[in-house]
Design a protein around this motif. Structure first.
Motif, PDB file in Angstrom:
ATOM      1  N   VAL A  35       6.531  25.446  15.421  1.00 16.74           N
ATOM      2  CA  VAL A  35       6.569  26.891  15.651  1.00 16.74           C
ATOM      3  C   VAL A  35       7.990  27.375  15.886  1.00 16.74           C
ATOM      4  CG1 VAL A  35       5.999  28.593  17.441  1.00 16.74           C
ATOM      5  CG2 VAL A  35       4.218  27.195  16.473  1.00 16.74           C
ATOM      6  N   SER A  36       8.781  26.578  16.562  1.00 14.93           N
ATOM      7  CA  SER A  36      10.123  27.037  16.932  1.00 14.93           C
ATOM      8  C   SER A  36      11.207  26.646  15.935  1.00 14.93           C
ATOM      9  CB  SER A  36      10.496  26.487  18.309  1.00 14.93           C
ATOM     10  OG  SER A  36      10.588  25.085  18.261  1.00 14.93           O
ATOM     11  N   LYS A  37      10.864  25.901  14.894  1.00 16.29           N
ATOM     12  CA  LYS A  37      11.874  25.506  13.901  1.00 16.29           C
ATOM     13  C   LYS A  37      12.171  26.665  12.960  1.00 16.29           C
ATOM     14  CE  LYS A  37      11.221  20.561  13.642  1.00 16.29           C
ATOM     15  NZ  LYS A  37      10.895  19.441  12.780  1.00 16.29           N
ATOM     16  N   ALA A  38      13.434  26.962  12.815  1.00 16.41           N
ATOM     17  CA  ALA A  38      13.843  28.063  11.938  1.00 16.41           C
ATOM     18  C   ALA A  38      13.557  27.756  10.474  1.00 16.41           C
ATOM     19  CB  ALA A  38      15.327  28.358  12.129  1.00 16.41           C
ATOM     20  N   SER A  39      13.488  26.470  10.115  1.00 15.43           N
ATOM     21  CA  SER A  39      13.204  26.119   8.726  1.00 15.43           C
ATOM     22  C   SER A  39      11.754  26.438   8.350  1.00 15.43           C
ATOM     23  CB  SER A  39      13.493  24.638   8.490  1.00 15.43           C
ATOM     24  OG  SER A  39      12.667  23.835   9.309  1.00 15.43           O
ATOM     25  N   ARG A  40      10.860  26.399   9.304  1.00 17.32           N
ATOM     26  CA  ARG A  40       9.453  26.713   9.031  1.00 17.32           C
ATOM     27  C   ARG A  40       9.162  28.197   9.180  1.00 17.32           C
ATOM     28  NH1 ARG A  40       5.423  22.227  11.484  1.00 17.32           N
ATOM     29  NH2 ARG A  40       6.017  20.532  10.102  1.00 17.32           N
ATOM     30  N   CYS A  41       9.747  28.786  10.184  1.00 16.38           N
ATOM     31  CA  CYS A  41       9.509  30.210  10.442  1.00 16.38           C
ATOM     32  C   CYS A  41      10.821  30.829  10.909  1.00 16.38           C
ATOM     33  CB  CYS A  41       8.422  30.364  11.504  1.00 16.38           C
ATOM     34  SG  CYS A  41       7.902  32.062  11.760  1.00 16.38           S
ATOM     35  N   PHE A  86       7.003  23.914  26.353  1.00 13.71           N
ATOM     36  CA  PHE A  86       7.995  24.674  27.105  1.00 13.71           C
ATOM     37  C   PHE A  86       9.315  24.758  26.341  1.00 13.71           C
ATOM     38  CE2 PHE A  86      11.104  25.218  30.598  1.00 13.71           C
ATOM     39  CZ  PHE A  86      10.634  26.431  31.072  1.00 13.71           C
ATOM     40  N   ALA A  87       9.727  23.654  25.733  1.00 13.25           N
ATOM     41  CA  ALA A  87      10.963  23.660  24.943  1.00 13.25           C
ATOM     42  C   ALA A  87      10.839  24.593  23.745  1.00 13.25           C
ATOM     43  CB  ALA A  87      11.298  22.241  24.481  1.00 13.25           C
ATOM     44  N   SER A  88       9.686  24.596  23.087  1.00 14.62           N
ATOM     45  CA  SER A  88       9.468  25.495  21.944  1.00 14.62           C
ATOM     46  C   SER A  88       9.471  26.953  22.383  1.00 14.62           C
ATOM     47  CB  SER A  88       8.144  25.168  21.257  1.00 14.62           C
ATOM     48  OG  SER A  88       8.204  23.904  20.675  1.00 14.62           O
ATOM     49  N   LEU A  89       8.888  27.220  23.541  1.00 18.24           N
ATOM     50  CA  LEU A  89       8.880  28.573  24.066  1.00 18.24           C
ATOM     51  C   LEU A  89      10.306  29.064  24.297  1.00 18.24           C
ATOM     52  CD1 LEU A  89       6.465  30.087  26.504  1.00 18.24           C
ATOM     53  CD2 LEU A  89       8.829  30.103  27.194  1.00 18.24           C
ATOM     54  N   LEU A  90      11.126  28.227  24.921  1.00 16.81           N
ATOM     55  CA  LEU A  90      12.518  28.609  25.158  1.00 16.81           C
ATOM     56  C   LEU A  90      13.296  28.766  23.859  1.00 16.81           C
ATOM     57  CD1 LEU A  90      13.418  26.391  28.238  1.00 16.81           C
ATOM     58  CD2 LEU A  90      12.840  28.816  28.202  1.00 16.81           C
ATOM     59  N   GLN A  91      13.067  27.875  22.911  1.00 12.86           N
ATOM     60  CA  GLN A  91      13.750  27.949  21.616  1.00 12.86           C
ATOM     61  C   GLN A  91      13.380  29.222  20.874  1.00 12.86           C
ATOM     62  OE1 GLN A  91      16.095  26.050  20.331  1.00 12.86           O
ATOM     63  NE2 GLN A  91      16.156  27.205  18.436  1.00 12.86           N
ATOM     64  N   ASN A  94      15.006  32.211  22.505  1.00 10.46           N
ATOM     65  CA  ASN A  94      16.428  32.213  22.178  1.00 10.46           C
ATOM     66  C   ASN A  94      16.681  32.711  20.760  1.00 10.46           C
ATOM     67  OD1 ASN A  94      19.219  31.670  22.384  1.00 10.46           O
ATOM     68  ND2 ASN A  94      18.907  29.681  21.419  1.00 10.46           N
ATOM     69  N   SER A  95      15.946  32.180  19.798  1.00  9.71           N
ATOM     70  CA  SER A  95      16.194  32.567  18.400  1.00  9.71           C
ATOM     71  C   SER A  95      15.828  34.021  18.140  1.00  9.71           C
ATOM     72  CB  SER A  95      15.448  31.627  17.447  1.00  9.71           C
ATOM     73  OG  SER A  95      14.060  31.755  17.601  1.00  9.71           O
ATOM     74  N   VAL A  96      14.724  34.486  18.703  1.00  7.00           N
ATOM     75  CA  VAL A  96      14.326  35.877  18.492  1.00  7.00           C
ATOM     76  C   VAL A  96      15.296  36.829  19.201  1.00  7.00           C
ATOM     77  CG1 VAL A  96      12.533  37.583  19.026  1.00  7.00           C
ATOM     78  CG2 VAL A  96      11.915  35.383  18.048  1.00  7.00           C
TER      79      VAL A  96
END
Length: 103
Positions: A35-41, A86-91, A94-96
């Motif tokens: 979910v948090s990877k920029a390559s996927r979304c 939790f790490a994905s939520l923070l990532q 941050n990206s958004v």
């Protein structure tokens, strides 16, 4: 001495069981990380559905797979799915945030 070795072996075996993830939990971890990877979304797309994704990540952090468990009841236990959520939520935050600041 032999009994001490046996008790240590049992202890190590119990620790390994706690680190092994079942298939459902592994699937949830890979989805959570994806979910948090920029390559996927990319952030431009994830900003559109950020509230829904963050809601799901919070639910995963708190309840895990949704089954009652004493391990999940302990907030200080380091569970792979909880940690990755939790790490994905923070990532994602941050990206958004960075995307919205630039545009």
């Amino acid at each position: 001495k032999r009994e001490e070795l046996i008790s240590r072996a049992k202890f190590v075996g119990e620790q390994r069981k706690s680190y092994n993830l079942d298939l459902e939990e592994r699937t949830l971890v890979s989805t959570t990380v994806g979910v948090s990877k920029a390559s996927r979304c990319p952030p431009s797309h994830s900003s559109l559905h950020m509230i829904r994704a963050l809601n799901n990540l919070w639910r995963t952090i708190v309840t895990g797979k949704g089954e009652p468990s004493l391990e999940w009841a302990n907030p200080s236990s380091l569970i792979s799915l909880r940690l990755q959520s939790f790490a994905s939520l923070l990532q994602m935050l941050n990206s958004v945030t960075n995307y919205l600041l630039k545009n």
